[in-house]
Design a protein around this motif. Sequence first.
Motif, mmCIF file in Angstrom:
data_model
loop_
_atom_site.group_PDB
_atom_site.id
_atom_site.type_symbol
_atom_site.label_atom_id
_atom_site.label_comp_id
_atom_site.label_asym_id
_atom_site.label_seq_id
_atom_site.Cartn_x
_atom_site.Cartn_y
_atom_site.Cartn_z
ATOM 1 N N TYR A 28 5.019 -10.289 12.451
ATOM 2 C CA TYR A 28 5.026 -8.892 12.886
ATOM 3 C C TYR A 28 5.820 -8.755 14.189
ATOM 4 O O TYR A 28 6.585 -7.801 14.362
ATOM 5 N N VAL A 83 9.963 -6.084 -2.315
ATOM 6 C CA VAL A 83 9.022 -4.974 -2.480
ATOM 7 C C VAL A 83 8.786 -4.694 -3.959
ATOM 8 O O VAL A 83 7.639 -4.490 -4.399
ATOM 9 N N SER A 90 7.937 -12.415 -4.353
ATOM 10 C CA SER A 90 8.011 -11.456 -3.272
ATOM 11 C C SER A 90 8.025 -12.160 -1.920
ATOM 12 O O SER A 90 8.841 -11.843 -1.044
ATOM 13 N N ASP A 132 2.662 -9.217 6.378
ATOM 14 C CA ASP A 132 1.593 -8.580 5.610
ATOM 15 C C ASP A 132 1.071 -9.526 4.531
ATOM 16 O O ASP A 132 -0.152 -9.632 4.314
ATOM 17 N N ALA A 147 12.530 -5.823 8.606
ATOM 18 C CA ALA A 147 11.457 -5.360 7.719
ATOM 19 C C ALA A 147 10.971 -6.498 6.821
ATOM 20 O O ALA A 147 9.784 -6.560 6.479
ATOM 21 N N GLU A 161 6.561 -7.296 -5.398
ATOM 22 C CA GLU A 161 5.176 -7.121 -4.946
ATOM 23 C C GLU A 161 4.489 -6.007 -5.726
ATOM 24 O O GLU A 161 3.313 -6.117 -6.084
ATOM 25 N N THR A 175 8.350 -8.278 8.726
ATOM 26 C CA THR A 175 7.109 -7.499 8.750
ATOM 27 C C THR A 175 6.375 -7.609 7.429
ATOM 28 O O THR A 175 5.160 -7.842 7.386
ATOM 29 N N TRP A 176 7.097 -7.440 6.340
ATOM 30 C CA TRP A 176 6.459 -7.481 5.027
ATOM 31 C C TRP A 176 5.937 -8.873 4.703
ATOM 32 O O TRP A 176 4.893 -9.020 4.067
ATOM 33 N N TYR A 234 11.034 -11.922 0.783
ATOM 34 C CA TYR A 234 10.779 -11.441 2.147
ATOM 35 C C TYR A 234 11.235 -12.482 3.165
ATOM 36 O O TYR A 234 11.845 -12.147 4.186
#
Length: 268
Positions: A248, A193, A208, A229, A222, A196, A225-226, A212
């Motif tokens: 996701y 995070v 990033s 994205d 998480a 990013e 999920t990230w 992730y």
Amino acid sequence: MASEICSSAEGCWVKALEANGESDSARAARFSIVACDFGHAEACTEVGFFYDKGDGVEKDFVEATAYYRRGCEGGHAIGCTNLGVQYLWGDGVEVDESKAVGYFRQGCEGGDGLGCTNLGVAYRGGSGVEADDAEAARFYRLGCEAGNLGGCTNLGVLYQRGEGVKQDTRRAAQLYQRSCEEEYAMACANLGVLYEMGAGVEEDHGESVRLYALGCELGEPAGCTWLGDMAEFGKGIAKDLERAVELYRQGCEGGDEGGCEQLERLRR
């Protein structure tokens, strides 16, 4: 019987360790029980582990709690921390958050990093004590200094958000990096995070994505999920909606609400 071939606390404990090394949990449990009966506090805690996990003995939370208590009363800090966990979750005893905090404090004072971190969690969430982010930071720091990666990571969260401490994203990045190097999943995802956002580190979407992916692989939902994205919007990685949906879903199934929300959004 174990008692027939060992006649002292230390002798039985050595045999228990040897059995553990040979992956013979049943034999390790037998020797640990006898070592505990001879007064070996760490052995008592170990028996608690066996009963807690149903490893080498039949799972029994009441017995686990009793042995953790004996370990704690004998001066083994981990036994105190584990006894606190039993009171926190009501495994083998009635839920009692205040008692849990007391045992976490005892474990922390005895040098167990997890005890300190758990005490920090209690102060962070107001579980058994009045919520106090500054105290949470203090105990996370103690946990981290004692080698508990959860303590380091949780302290990083406070520095990232400026809660209980002065905001310092660079310090947060350092703490996440330390834990991520030891493959602590949440730390890797959280460090992603910062890369990013370019907070505390130079913005780098490629790094990033890597972090992730590592967090996701290590079990932090998480992170999945990230990463989804990043795949959906082509940040640091080629756009790939199909892959994003799968990530996701992986995050959602792992317990991350954000992943579930993203899936729901794409279904509309």
